[in-house]
Write an enzyme that holds these catalytic residues in place. Structure first.
Site, PDB file in Angstrom:
ATOM      1  N   TYR A 155       0.807  -1.256   0.044  1.00 45.91           N
ATOM      2  CA  TYR A 155       0.148   0.030  -0.104  1.00 45.91           C
ATOM      3  C   TYR A 155       0.959   0.990  -0.013  1.00 45.91           C
ATOM      4  O   TYR A 155       0.533   2.309  -0.739  1.00 45.91           O
ATOM      5  CB  TYR A 155      -0.855   0.094   1.234  1.00 45.91           C
ATOM      6  CG  TYR A 155      -1.523   1.310   1.472  1.00 45.91           C
ATOM      7  CD1 TYR A 155      -2.466   1.806   0.564  1.00 45.91           C
ATOM      8  CD2 TYR A 155      -1.520   1.939   2.633  1.00 45.91           C
ATOM      9  CE1 TYR A 155      -3.281   2.745   0.937  1.00 45.91           C
ATOM     10  CE2 TYR A 155      -1.865   3.157   2.674  1.00 45.91           C
ATOM     11  CZ  TYR A 155      -3.073   3.838   2.129  1.00 45.91           C
ATOM     12  OH  TYR A 155      -3.749   4.853   2.251  1.00 45.91           O
ATOM     13  N   ALA A 156       1.734   1.101   0.793  1.00 41.94           N
ATOM     14  CA  ALA A 156       2.689   2.383   0.904  1.00 41.94           C
ATOM     15  C   ALA A 156       3.386   2.569  -0.523  1.00 41.94           C
ATOM     16  O   ALA A 156       3.596   3.760  -0.717  1.00 41.94           O
ATOM     17  CB  ALA A 156       3.841   2.299   2.089  1.00 41.94           C
TER      18      ALA A 156
END
Length: 324
Positions: A155-156
Site C-alpha cells: 500500500y505504501a
C-alpha cells in the site's frame, strides 16, 4: 466555481463534500462504490450528499472508465479545483490483493492527472497520500523532508508512487499540485476496516479485541473534522512553484491501549483483549510534524482523542440501534 471530488462516497471524500456543500460550493462527486467494505455505508453517505441541489454524482471507476467521456465538456470547463481521495485502502489488504492497489492507486492517479490537463479553469489539484509512505523510518516526528524509500507495505509503495507521478506531472505540465499525507483519520462515518472502528464493534458485541503485543504501539490519531478543515484551507493555498507534500496529523501520538480504554468508557462495556504478534506490515509508531502546513495556512488540529472519540461513539451507537 465547481469542485470535483473523487472518492466522494468514501470517509474523507464524503466529509469534505459535506463541508463544501455547507459552504455553498458546487460539487461533482465521483466514486465506484466498490465492495471493499460494506457498500451500504457508502450509499448512506451518498444519500446525504444528494440531498443538496449543488451536488451531482457520477459512478465512475477511475482505473477503467474514460473520464473525458464520462464528464461532459461544459462541466469540465467549470471545474476550478480537483480533490482526489479515491483509492484502495488497507495496509494488510495490500498483501492479499496487490493488483487492486495498482488499479486504484496508480492507474487511478494517472487518470486524474491526465484529466487535469483538460480542465481550463483548474487552479489546484489536491490528492490523498498517506503517512504509510514513511515506512520503516525510525526518526520521529515524521517530516516531509524525510527519506521515504523504505516502505513497509505494498500500500505504501502505491501511495509513494502516486506522489512521484504528481511531481513529474507538475514538472511536465505545470499544474499546482499538493499531496496530503494523512495520519490515522477517525471519526463519524469512518471506515469499518480501521482499527478504532473494529475495536468499537468488538466491544459492543462482546467479542475479542485483538491488540498487538508490546507497550509502545501508538498512532497519531487525527479527527476527521480537523482533516476537513486542513483540506479546505490547503485548497486555497496552491504551491507557487512546484509540487508540495504536507503532513495532516494531530501532532500528538496516543497509545492504542488508551484508545481502547476510552472506547470502553464511552460504549459502557469492557473489552475482552487478546494479544497477538504485530504483523510486519504494521509500523509501531506514527507521529506527524505539522510545521509545514501550519506555516502555509495557519492550520492547527483542535480535537483531542477523548472528545474526538465521543463524536464517533455517539454516531456508532446511533447507527447500531438503527441497524439492529
Amino acid at each position: 466555481m465547481t469542485i470535483l471530488v473523487t472518492g466522494a462516497a468514501g470517509f474523507i471524500g464524503f466529509s469534505v463534500c459535506r463541508r463544501l456543500l455547507a459552504n455553498g460550493q458546487r460539487v461533482i462527486g465521483l466514486d465506484n462504490l466498490n465492495t471493499y467494505y460494506d457498500p451500504t455505508l457508502k450509499t448512506d453517505r451518498l444519500a446525504i450528499l444528494q440531498e443538496s441541489a449543488n451536488f451531482s454524482f457520477l459512478r465512475i471507476d477511475l482505473a477503467q472508465d474514460d473520464l473525458m467521456a464520462c464528464i461532459p465538456a461544459h462541466e469540465r470547463r467549470s471545474i476550478t479545483n480537483v480533490l482526489h481521495f479515491a483509492a484502495q485502502a488497507g495496509v494488510r489488504h495490500s498483501m492479499k490483493v496487490p493488483a487492486a492497489f495498482i488499479d486504484a492507486n496508480i492507474q487511478g492517479q494517472l487518470a486524474v492527472l491526465e484529466l487535469t490537463r483538460h480542465l481550463p479553469a483548474l487552479r489546484h489539484l489536491v490528492y490523498a497520500s498517506s503517512s504509510s509512505v514513511y515506512g520503516r523510518n525510525a526518526a520521529l516526528p515524521f517530516r516531509e523532508t524525510d527519506r521515504v524509500d523504505r516502505p513497509g507495505s505494498f500500500y505504501a509503495v502505491t501511495k509513494r508512487t502516486g506522489e512521484l507521478m504528481a511531481e513529474c506531472h507538475h514538472h511536465l505540465h505545470g499544474l499546482p499540485v499538493t499531496g496530503l499525507r494523512f495520519f490515522t483519520v477517525y471519526g463519524p462515518w469512518g471506515r469499518p476496516d480501521m482499527a478504532y472502528y473494529k475495536f468499537a464493534r468488538a466491544i459492543f458485541a462482546g467479542e475479542p479485541v485483538t491488540l498487538y503485543e508490546g507497550t509502545d504501539l501508538a498512532r497519531d490519531f487525527t479527527h476527521v473534522d480537523d482533516v476537513v478543515e486542513a483540506v479546505v484551507q490547503v485548497m486555497d493555498h496552491p504551491p507557487k512553484d512546484g509540487a508540495q507534500l504536507l503532513n495532516i496529523g494531530n501532532n500528538a501520538p496516543e497509545p492504542v491501549t488508551r484508545l481502547v480504554s476510552i472506547l470502553e468508557r464511552q460504549l459502557g462495556r469492557k473489552a475482552n483483549i487478546r494479544l497477538t504478534p504485530r504483523p510486519s506490515a504494521d509500523v509501531e509508531y506514527t507521529w506527524a510534524s505539522i510545521d509545514r502546513i501550519r506555516d502555509l495556512t495557519g492550520w492547527q488540529p483542535s480535537t483531542d482523542l477523548e472528545s474526538g472519540l465521543a463524536t464517533f461513539s455517539q454516531w456508532f451507537l446511533d447507527r447500531m440501534q438503527r441497524t439492529v
